[in-house]
Design an enzyme around this catalytic site. Structure first.
Site, PDB file in Angstrom:
ATOM      1  N   PHE A 106     -27.793   1.723  40.548  1.00 20.11           N
ATOM      2  CA  PHE A 106     -26.886   1.228  41.629  1.00 20.11           C
ATOM      3  C   PHE A 106     -27.424   0.473  42.963  1.00 20.11           C
ATOM      4  O   PHE A 106     -26.866  -0.313  43.606  1.00 20.11           O
ATOM      5  CB  PHE A 106     -25.963   2.180  42.360  1.00 20.11           C
ATOM      6  CG  PHE A 106     -26.752   3.124  43.530  1.00 20.11           C
ATOM      7  CD1 PHE A 106     -27.964   3.991  43.330  1.00 20.11           C
ATOM      8  CD2 PHE A 106     -26.409   2.862  44.643  1.00 20.11           C
ATOM      9  CE1 PHE A 106     -28.446   4.731  44.180  1.00 20.11           C
ATOM     10  CE2 PHE A 106     -27.126   3.651  45.660  1.00 20.11           C
ATOM     11  CZ  PHE A 106     -28.195   4.598  45.378  1.00 20.11           C
ATOM     12  N   LYS A 107     -28.666   0.473  42.954  1.00 20.49           N
ATOM     13  CA  LYS A 107     -29.465  -0.035  43.960  1.00 20.49           C
ATOM     14  C   LYS A 107     -29.570  -1.466  44.084  1.00 20.49           C
ATOM     15  O   LYS A 107     -29.613  -2.448  44.968  1.00 20.49           O
ATOM     16  CB  LYS A 107     -31.042   0.502  44.197  1.00 20.49           C
ATOM     17  CG  LYS A 107     -30.865   1.683  44.813  1.00 20.49           C
ATOM     18  CD  LYS A 107     -32.316   2.374  44.969  1.00 20.49           C
ATOM     19  CE  LYS A 107     -32.403   3.662  45.773  1.00 20.49           C
ATOM     20  NZ  LYS A 107     -32.147   4.836  44.717  1.00 20.49           N
ATOM     21  N   ASP A 108     -29.056  -2.132  42.838  1.00 20.23           N
ATOM     22  CA  ASP A 108     -29.001  -3.519  42.569  1.00 20.23           C
ATOM     23  C   ASP A 108     -28.048  -4.095  43.575  1.00 20.23           C
ATOM     24  O   ASP A 108     -28.248  -5.219  43.946  1.00 20.23           O
ATOM     25  CB  ASP A 108     -28.374  -3.860  41.068  1.00 20.23           C
ATOM     26  CG  ASP A 108     -29.852  -3.839  40.158  1.00 20.23           C
ATOM     27  OD1 ASP A 108     -30.917  -4.062  40.507  1.00 20.23           O
ATOM     28  OD2 ASP A 108     -29.350  -3.352  38.965  1.00 20.23           O
TER      29      ASP A 108
END
Ligand SMILES: *Cc1c(COP(=O)(O)O)cnc(C)c1O
Length: 450
Positions: A106-108
């Site tokens: 999700f850090k993308d």
């Protein structure tokens, strides 16, 4: 829209300054002076709006005019250019899969948004500086203007490297603990080249983080480089994380209509992700209850139970992206909840699980439902099972692809995982890293000798 420091000593700044500096001079985190309020008309329209337009409309007030609309539209479109499917696991628990981005985490979302904002600011400065007398000094300051320094236990490094790869005017230095990240994670952060440098530290994640912290306070380094952090204390990384709560809600109302609240369980470490959900809710997105799922690093779980906020040193677990002893974003959660303990308890619950429970959840969910959880999603699944006793149903945020944690997951499900095509290419790329001793002096020597 301005941002104030939660340290309360530094002046208010625009989004641009908050994004470039990361933290306020008084070391406080930045927080918006007012939380934008969505109108009922907007909420209604959002139900069927395309993702890119929705992202633009949600983010625009937070940018406060520091990025022109056309550029912001482009940034939003690129940031969320992959799927965020809501997938059923059991009859009552669904998974919002946040791992379809380039580094499978999700850090993308936050890393891509932040990198493009900083790239925009660097280029905007360059364009307005064609005064030759100024050019030389501007270029020097630009070269040094954004050095992103990050310590990673695995996921942050890859997302930041990928997000910032090729962004002009920004140099990225990633410190990761040797032998403590998975193969895919290591390849994601060591194969980029260009403006990305990976330092392989002969020590733990805590050692990496200690080096980064010291660097931010080092007078010599700060005279040479403009250091910025790329973790979720940075508003440009923190705020866009609210977008997938909107995308999830779009899919939820399409299935269940308006009257069934969507309760959400978020695997939490530094609490940036869940705090972004809370700001979406505070701005008017009709979310149900929010739950922080934690591993053995459970300072918040204990706080909600006892009222005592007792920080402990982090302990290593199999859901290592959540191994945080003192979550930096918790101060923002307190701010959203107006420092009122009752309001906080109404708005947030938390459950904590150890590694044994996490592993057996991965096994059980695979055997019973054919769904493969990663260790972080598994902690969330356990919390969802507790939550549905009371609330009936829940959505978990699946924050990473299981293939990023192959040892744990393969042992738990008793079979090999397939490597997705989207990361297969990494296996043929050469690893490039600079070995570093786990002490600050070695790091500083290397930085100044570059
Ligand atoms: C970073 C990370 C988390 C924790 O997110 P926070 O915003 O720090 O709470 C959870 N799961 C995975 C896979 C992560 O990479």
């Amino acid at each position: 829209m301005q941002y104030y420091s939660l340290g309360k000593q530094s002046p208010n700044v625009a989004f641009k300054t908050a994004a470039i500096t990361g933290q306020a001079p008084d070391k406080g985190l930045y927080f918006p002076t007012s939380i934008p309020q969505l109108t009922p008309e907007q909420i209604e329209r959002f139900k069927t709006l395309d993702k890119a337009s929705l992202a633009f409309e949600v983010m625009r007030p937070y940018i406060g005019g520091t990025i022109d609309d056309v550029s912001l539209q482009k940034i939003c479109k690129e940031t969320i250019d992959f799927d965020f499917p809501l997938v059923p696991i059991t009859k009552n628990i669904q998974s919002l899969e946040l791992f379809h981005g380039p580094t499978l985490a999700f850090k993308d979302v936050g890393a891509r948004f932040m990198s493009r904002c900083l790239g925009y600011f660097a280029n905007a400065e360059k364009k307005s500086s064609y005064d030759t007398t100024k050019l030389a000094s501007d270029l020097t300051s630009l070269q040094n203007s954004n050095t992103i320094l990050v310590a990673t236990s695995g996921d942050t490094g890859g997302a930041v490297a990928n997000g910032f790869l090729g962004v002009e005017g920004v140099q990225v230095i990633i410190l990761y603990p040797k032998g403590k990240v998975s193969l895919i994670q290591e390849l994601q952060l060591t194969t980029c080249g260009q403006n990305i440098t990976a330092l392989e530290v002969d020590g733990s994640f805590d050692d990496c983080q200690a080096i980064v912290k010291e660097a931010f306070m080092d007078v010599d380094l700060n005279a040479t480089f403009h250091l910025t952090s790329a973790n979720s204390i940075n508003v440009a990384r923190w705020l866009p994380q609210q977008l997938y709560y909107f995308f999830s809600w779009q899919q939820w109302v399409a299935q269940y209509g308006d009257n069934t609240p969507m309760h959400i369980v978020v695997p939490s470490g530094n609490f940036g992700n869940i705090c972004a959900g809370m700001i979406a809710k505070a701005s008017g997105l009709p979310l149900g209850h929010l739950v922080a799922a934690c591993n053995a690093n459970n300072v918040v779980t204990r706080y909600l139970k006892t009222g005592n906020y007792e920080v402990k040193k982090s302990v290593e677990t199999i859901s290592n992206a959540m191994d945080v002893g003192n979550p930096s974003n918790f101060v923002r959660i307190l701010e959203i909840m107006q420092h009122n303990f009752d309001q906080l308890k109404n708005g947030l619950s938390s459950y904590s699980y150890d590694d044994e429970a996490t592993k057996s959840a991965i096994t059980r969910v695979y055997n019973d439902y054919g769904y493969i959880l990663d260790p972080h999603g598994a902690v969330a699944f356990l919390a969802a099972e507790a939550l549905i006793q009371e609330k009936g149903y829940a959505v978990i945020l699946e924050t990473a692809h299981p293939v990023k944690f192959p040892e744990v997951v393969e042992a738990a499900i008793g079979k090999k995982l397939n490597i997705p095509a989207s990361v297969q290419y990494l296996l043929d790329k050469p690893k490039q890293s600079k070995p570093l001793e786990a002490n600050y002096a070695s790091f500083k020597n290397w930085m100044l000798g570059q």
